[in-house]
Design an enzyme around this catalytic site. Sequence first.
Site, PDB file in Angstrom:
ATOM      1  CG  ASN A   9       0.418   0.516  -2.159  1.00 24.11           C
ATOM      2  OD1 ASN A   9       1.606   0.627  -1.827  1.00 24.11           O
ATOM      3  ND2 ASN A   9      -0.093  -0.605  -2.662  1.00 24.11           N
ATOM      4  CE  LYS A  11       0.368  -0.286  -6.256  1.00 26.51           C
ATOM      5  NZ  LYS A  11      -0.334  -0.873  -7.380  1.00 26.51           N
ATOM      6  CG  HIS A  96      -1.290  -4.730  -3.077  1.00 27.15           C
ATOM      7  ND1 HIS A  96      -0.917  -5.058  -4.358  1.00 27.15           N
ATOM      8  CD2 HIS A  96      -1.916  -3.529  -3.155  1.00 27.15           C
ATOM      9  CE1 HIS A  96      -1.296  -4.091  -5.173  1.00 27.15           C
ATOM     10  NE2 HIS A  96      -1.901  -3.145  -4.465  1.00 27.15           N
ATOM     11  CD  GLU A  98       1.106  -4.156  -7.247  1.00 22.40           C
ATOM     12  OE1 GLU A  98       1.746  -3.579  -6.360  1.00 22.40           O
ATOM     13  OE2 GLU A  98       0.353  -3.552  -8.043  1.00 22.40           O
ATOM     14  CD  GLU A 168      -5.866  -2.223  -4.086  1.00 21.90           C
ATOM     15  OE1 GLU A 168      -5.771  -0.999  -4.031  1.00 21.90           O
ATOM     16  OE2 GLU A 168      -4.885  -2.972  -4.173  1.00 21.90           O
ATOM     17  N   GLY A 174      -3.219  -0.316 -11.914  1.00 25.70           N
ATOM     18  CA  GLY A 174      -2.137   0.199 -12.753  1.00 25.70           C
ATOM     19  C   GLY A 174      -2.408   0.086 -14.244  1.00 25.70           C
ATOM     20  CB  SER A 214      -7.192   2.845 -12.594  1.00 25.88           C
ATOM     21  OG  SER A 214      -6.172   1.973 -13.075  1.00 25.88           O
TER      22      SER A 214
HETATM   23  P1  13P Z   1      -3.277   2.152  -9.129  1.00 24.99           P
HETATM   24  O1  13P Z   1      -4.060   3.270  -8.457  1.00 24.99           O
HETATM   25  O2  13P Z   1      -1.962   2.582  -9.632  1.00 24.99           O
HETATM   26  O3  13P Z   1      -4.116   1.409 -10.101  1.00 24.99           O
HETATM   27  O4  13P Z   1      -2.939   1.099  -7.938  1.00 24.99           O
HETATM   28  C1  13P Z   1      -3.935   0.663  -7.107  1.00 24.99           C
HETATM   29  C2  13P Z   1      -3.338  -0.138  -6.018  1.00 24.99           C
HETATM   30  O5  13P Z   1      -2.828  -1.222  -6.247  1.00 24.99           O
HETATM   31  C3  13P Z   1      -3.321   0.426  -4.662  1.00 24.99           C
HETATM   32  O6  13P Z   1      -2.922  -0.503  -3.727  1.00 24.99           O
END
Ligand code: 13P
Length: 252
Positions: A9, A11, A96, A98, A168, A174, A214
Site C-alpha cells: 500500500n 499510500k 483502511h 486512515e 491492521e 507506521g 510495520s
Molecule cells: P506500515 O507498514 O507503514 O506500518 O503500514 C501498514 C499499512 O497501513 C498498510 O496498509
Amino acid sequence: MRRKIVAGNWKMNKNVIDAQQLMAELKDYKNNTTTNCEVWIAPPSIYLMMAKDLYENDEVGVFSQDMSEHESGAYTGEISAGMLESIEATGSIIGHSERRQYHGETDSHCNKKVKLALEHGLIPIYCNGETLEQRKSGQHLDVVKNQTEVALFTLSAEEIKKVVIAYEPVWAIGTGETATPEQAQEIHAHIRQLIAGKYGQEVADEVSILYGGSVKPDNAVEIFSQPDIDGGLIGGAALNKNDFAKIIEAFN
Ligand code: 13P
C-alpha cells in the site's frame, strides 16, 4: 489452498517518475524471480493506468487504495468500482484505518463498498483492526468481531471467499511497533473462527487474511509463519524494491 499474498500500500507517496521506477523494478523482479506468493500493489489512483499498462501479463496485481460506495454520479474526487473494472484493476483496498480516521469511513460504508467491488469483479482487501486504547482496555477481540460482522456478514458464502481481509492494528501502522506474531495470530484465528461460525469451516479455510502494521524484512518470516497469517499488507517497506522483495521472499 488459501492464496498467499504480499501487497504494497503506497499510500500518498511518490511522484510519477519515482512511481514508474518502482513499478518497473518490481516488473523486472517478478520476471526474474519465482515467488511463492502473489505480489500486489496499491499505488495512488493517478498511477493505476500506468501500472496496468506496464503489467501487461498481470505479473503484479493492481489495486486502488479506496473506491466509492456509489456506482457513479456527482461525487467529486471519488473513483468508482466501474472505473476500476474498466481498466481491469485487480481490486481495491477498503476500510483502511486512515480512511476511517481522516474521512469518517464506517463499517457500513465498507459493507457497501465490498459488495460493489464484488459486483464489478474486483477483489476487496477489507481492512480492520483495533486502536491502542481499545487493545489496552481489552476490547480488541470484540472490536474486530464487530468490524468483520458489519462489513462482511451480509455476503454470501461464495462472495466472502473472494474477499481478502487485512488485520491492521492501528497502533502498529507506521509506528515501527509490530504486533507480536502471537498477538497477530490470535486475531487472525479469531477472524477465521467468526467466518467459520457464520459460513462453515470450509469457507473460512479459503479466506486469506493478511497482517499489516510495520511489517519489515526482519520480522516478515516470523509473522508469515503463523498458521492463520496468509501474507501482509505493507506500507513503508513497500516503497523500496529491495525491502519489498525481501518481504516477498519471507515465503521462500
Ligand atoms: P506500515 O507498514 O507503514 O506500518 O503500514 C501498514 C499499512 O497501513 C498498510 O496498509
